[in-house]
Design a protein around this motif. Structure first.
Motif, PDB file in Angstrom:
ATOM      1  N   PHE A 290     -36.011 -23.288 -61.826  1.00 15.15           N
ATOM      2  CA  PHE A 290     -37.464 -23.151 -61.951  1.00 15.15           C
ATOM      3  C   PHE A 290     -38.051 -24.395 -62.599  1.00 15.15           C
ATOM      4  O   PHE A 290     -37.498 -24.947 -63.557  1.00 15.15           O
ATOM      5  CB  PHE A 290     -37.824 -21.933 -62.812  1.00 15.15           C
ATOM      6  CG  PHE A 290     -39.311 -21.767 -63.016  1.00 15.15           C
ATOM      7  CD1 PHE A 290     -40.078 -21.068 -62.099  1.00 15.15           C
ATOM      8  CD2 PHE A 290     -39.950 -22.324 -64.124  1.00 15.15           C
ATOM      9  CE1 PHE A 290     -41.454 -20.926 -62.273  1.00 15.15           C
ATOM     10  CE2 PHE A 290     -41.324 -22.183 -64.310  1.00 15.15           C
ATOM     11  CZ  PHE A 290     -42.075 -21.479 -63.385  1.00 15.15           C
ATOM     12  N   THR A 291     -39.181 -24.828 -62.058  1.00 15.24           N
ATOM     13  CA  THR A 291     -40.006 -25.828 -62.717  1.00 15.24           C
ATOM     14  C   THR A 291     -41.456 -25.499 -62.413  1.00 15.24           C
ATOM     15  O   THR A 291     -41.751 -24.643 -61.571  1.00 15.24           O
ATOM     16  CB  THR A 291     -39.658 -27.260 -62.271  1.00 15.24           C
ATOM     17  OG1 THR A 291     -40.276 -28.196 -63.167  1.00 15.24           O
ATOM     18  CG2 THR A 291     -40.132 -27.545 -60.847  1.00 15.24           C
ATOM     19  N   ASN A 292     -42.365 -26.168 -63.082  1.00 17.24           N
ATOM     20  CA  ASN A 292     -43.787 -25.869 -62.862  1.00 17.24           C
ATOM     21  C   ASN A 292     -44.632 -27.113 -63.076  1.00 17.24           C
ATOM     22  O   ASN A 292     -44.178 -28.110 -63.650  1.00 17.24           O
ATOM     23  CB  ASN A 292     -44.255 -24.760 -63.806  1.00 17.24           C
ATOM     24  CG  ASN A 292     -44.253 -25.190 -65.257  1.00 17.24           C
ATOM     25  OD1 ASN A 292     -43.200 -25.200 -65.897  1.00 17.24           O
ATOM     26  ND2 ASN A 292     -45.420 -25.546 -65.790  1.00 17.24           N
ATOM     27  N   GLY A 293     -45.858 -27.041 -62.595  1.00 17.37           N
ATOM     28  CA  GLY A 293     -46.776 -28.155 -62.770  1.00 17.37           C
ATOM     29  C   GLY A 293     -48.017 -27.989 -61.925  1.00 17.37           C
ATOM     30  O   GLY A 293     -48.185 -26.993 -61.212  1.00 17.37           O
ATOM     31  N   CYS A 294     -48.892 -29.001 -61.990  1.00 19.58           N
ATOM     32  CA  CYS A 294     -50.153 -28.977 -61.242  1.00 19.58           C
ATOM     33  C   CYS A 294     -49.992 -29.570 -59.845  1.00 19.58           C
ATOM     34  O   CYS A 294     -50.570 -29.062 -58.886  1.00 19.58           O
ATOM     35  CB  CYS A 294     -51.227 -29.760 -62.002  1.00 19.58           C
ATOM     36  SG  CYS A 294     -51.597 -29.100 -63.642  1.00 19.58           S
ATOM     37  N   PHE A 295     -49.272 -30.684 -59.743  1.00 15.16           N
ATOM     38  CA  PHE A 295     -48.999 -31.330 -58.452  1.00 15.16           C
ATOM     39  C   PHE A 295     -50.282 -31.451 -57.628  1.00 15.16           C
ATOM     40  O   PHE A 295     -50.352 -31.004 -56.488  1.00 15.16           O
ATOM     41  CB  PHE A 295     -47.925 -30.554 -57.677  1.00 15.16           C
ATOM     42  CG  PHE A 295     -46.601 -30.481 -58.397  1.00 15.16           C
ATOM     43  CD1 PHE A 295     -45.692 -31.517 -58.305  1.00 15.16           C
ATOM     44  CD2 PHE A 295     -46.289 -29.387 -59.192  1.00 15.16           C
ATOM     45  CE1 PHE A 295     -44.477 -31.461 -58.982  1.00 15.16           C
ATOM     46  CE2 PHE A 295     -45.083 -29.317 -59.872  1.00 15.16           C
ATOM     47  CZ  PHE A 295     -44.169 -30.360 -59.767  1.00 15.16           C
ATOM     48  N   ASP A 296     -51.279 -32.103 -58.226  1.00 13.97           N
ATOM     49  CA  ASP A 296     -52.598 -32.172 -57.598  1.00 13.97           C
ATOM     50  C   ASP A 296     -52.584 -33.086 -56.377  1.00 13.97           C
ATOM     51  O   ASP A 296     -52.831 -32.650 -55.252  1.00 13.97           O
ATOM     52  CB  ASP A 296     -53.628 -32.634 -58.625  1.00 13.97           C
ATOM     53  CG  ASP A 296     -55.058 -32.484 -58.124  1.00 13.97           C
ATOM     54  OD1 ASP A 296     -55.244 -32.044 -56.977  1.00 13.97           O
ATOM     55  OD2 ASP A 296     -55.985 -32.794 -58.889  1.00 13.97           O
ATOM     56  N   ILE A 297     -52.301 -34.364 -56.589  1.00 12.73           N
ATOM     57  CA  ILE A 297     -52.142 -35.289 -55.463  1.00 12.73           C
ATOM     58  C   ILE A 297     -50.661 -35.641 -55.403  1.00 12.73           C
ATOM     59  O   ILE A 297     -50.150 -36.372 -56.246  1.00 12.73           O
ATOM     60  CB  ILE A 297     -52.991 -36.560 -55.644  1.00 12.73           C
ATOM     61  CG1 ILE A 297     -54.480 -36.199 -55.734  1.00 12.73           C
ATOM     62  CG2 ILE A 297     -52.757 -37.523 -54.485  1.00 12.73           C
ATOM     63  CD1 ILE A 297     -55.384 -37.396 -55.969  1.00 12.73           C
ATOM     64  N   LEU A 298     -49.977 -35.108 -54.421  1.00 10.17           N
ATOM     65  CA  LEU A 298     -48.523 -35.287 -54.332  1.00 10.17           C
ATOM     66  C   LEU A 298     -48.186 -36.761 -54.109  1.00 10.17           C
ATOM     67  O   LEU A 298     -48.746 -37.410 -53.230  1.00 10.17           O
ATOM     68  CB  LEU A 298     -47.968 -34.449 -53.188  1.00 10.17           C
ATOM     69  CG  LEU A 298     -46.448 -34.278 -53.160  1.00 10.17           C
ATOM     70  CD1 LEU A 298     -45.969 -33.472 -54.355  1.00 10.17           C
ATOM     71  CD2 LEU A 298     -46.017 -33.612 -51.860  1.00 10.17           C
TER      72      LEU A 298
END
Length: 424
Positions: A290-298
């Motif tokens: 598992f990981t997480n984040g916003c990743f807005d502009i890949l």
């Protein structure tokens, strides 16, 4: 330099003497002299043929690998053949089990690292896994797919190489006698499904009290066994007819068709559905990451991070901040891409197995709901600051911190775009 088209396939099957490089080299030379393979032969050697699996000594023994490769390169060139077998290689603090192809003019340049580590023999505690390989180009005419022992149980390991043009599959192994029937069936399956010749060298004798299986094989593209050793030391070389392979693939080709059959949007899941899927995956023995984040502009930094994260286990769940949570973190002008767009793009990445949105301040609810085996965050986070670290470790999991590629960030991209707009 090996310039001939491969005309013969063969193997040397012998008992590897643990830790005795000189004795194993001498055995290869003797067996090769006795076999006298014709120029243009591709000869397979067993897995870890020069050292054996003496784990405690492998870091030290791996220092001899460059010298071994020089000697084997000269040996192969003197016979006008290619020799291929796996050896231990140290890179930094990591140890790899690499299948080297010798006789091509560059001793250490043509290799494929073992991808699937056999945890039952604790390989995962001593070795690092290789990445998805490309086939080895022997001469501009023959592409060879390579794999090592436990890789045999994972068809995609070879399939991807055959789809890149490999017509020969080479296996280097230490496969036990107790599972020798599976060895034969799986090798025949790899030949049939890829319509490729297979040459497989297995060790014989004993390793740490376990009897090795022998039964090295040469198999035609239709699955016919052309040559097979017994359980004792044996060397075989046989001619192959590539016209048979050509005719088979012309009649009906099971290698070239590669339709895109995955609906990436199906990877975007509600938490309830994800919990059920993860439970099934765990029942099969898969490690959940598992990981997480916003990743807005890949960007490339994201992709590099996610690929490294995926390599920590078998099924990567990405917790994605929804639009509202991003606004609360980064301000009213973000995100640039809404949550549906971000989820869809991330789901299209092959390294991502599932995407789940969350709107809470932290992903703790997600983490405790799926109980991942591995929790991953960026290396800029101290473990004490990582949400869910305590819970994952208490449940028997581990926490990994992975560095992002420098000089890449969504904020930096946005600033760059704004600067370009001003210049216009």
């Amino acid at each position: 330099m090996f310039e001939k088209s491969v005309s013969h396939l063969g193997f040397l099957q012998f008992e590897t003497l643990a830790g005795d490089i000189n004795a194993n080299l001498a055995l290869v030379k003797k067996n090769l002299t006795d076999l006298a393979p014709p120029p243009g032969s591709l000869i397979a050697l067993p897995e870890m043929w020069a050292t054996g699996f003496v784990y405690e000594q492998l870091h030290q023994l791996s220092e001899k690998t460059p010298d071994i490769l020089l000697e084997i390169e000269d040996l192969a060139q003197s016979h006008g053949i290619v020799l291929a077998g796996s050896l231990p290689v140290k890179e930094g603090e990591s140890l790899y089990n690499k299948l080297f192809f010798s006789g091509l003019g560059s001793p250490d340049s043509h290799w494929i690292a073992k991808q699937q580590l056999f945890a039952f023999w604790q390989e995962d505690k001593w070795f690092s896994a290789g990445n998805s390989p490309s086939p080895i180009d022997l001469n501009g005419k023959d592409l060879v797919a390579g794999f090592v022992c436990f890789d045999l149980r994972f068809p995609e390991t070879v399939r991807s190489q055959c789809c890149q043009g490999a017509g020969i599959i080479l296996m280097s192994a230490e496969w036990p006698l107790a599972r020798i029937e599976q060895w034969k069936v799986l090798l025949q399956a790899r030949a049939i499904e890829n319509q490729a010749f297979v040459v497989a060298s297995n060790a014989c004798g004993r390793w740490d009290g376990l009897k090795m299986g022998g039964h090295s094989l040469i198999i035609a593209p239709d699955g016919e066994i052309l040559g097979e050793a017994g359980e004792a030391e044996e060397s075989v070389v046989l001619p192959i007819n590539k016209e048979v392979q050509k005719e088979l693939r012309q009649r009906f080709n099971s290698v070239a068709p590669s339709p895109w059959a995955v609906e990436d949007a199906d990877k975007v899941l509600a938490l309830k559905d994800l919990v059920e899927i993860v439970a099934v995956r765990k029942q099969t023995g898969q490690k959940i990451v598992f990981t997480n984040g916003c990743f807005d502009i890949l960007h490339a930094g994201h992709v590099d991070y996610l690929q490294k994260t995926r390599r920590q286990g078998d099924f990567l769940v990405l917790g994605l901040n929804d639009d509202q949570s991003i606004r609360s973190i980064k301000g009213p002008d973000r995100p640039v891409n809404n949550e549906q767009q971000r989820a869809r793009v991330l789901a299209a990445l092959g390294c991502v197995d599932a995407v789940v949105l969350f709107g809470e301040d932290t992903p703790l609810n997600l983490i405790t709901s799926i109980c991942p085996d591995v929790l991953v965050k960026g290396a800029d986070w101290e473990e004490s600051e990582i949400v869910g670290a305590k819970e994952v470790k208490a449940d028997g999991g581990r926490v990994e911190r992975i560095a992002f590629v420098s000089d890449t960030s969504t904020t930096g991209l946005i600033d760059q775009i704004k600067t370009m707009e001003k210049q216009e």
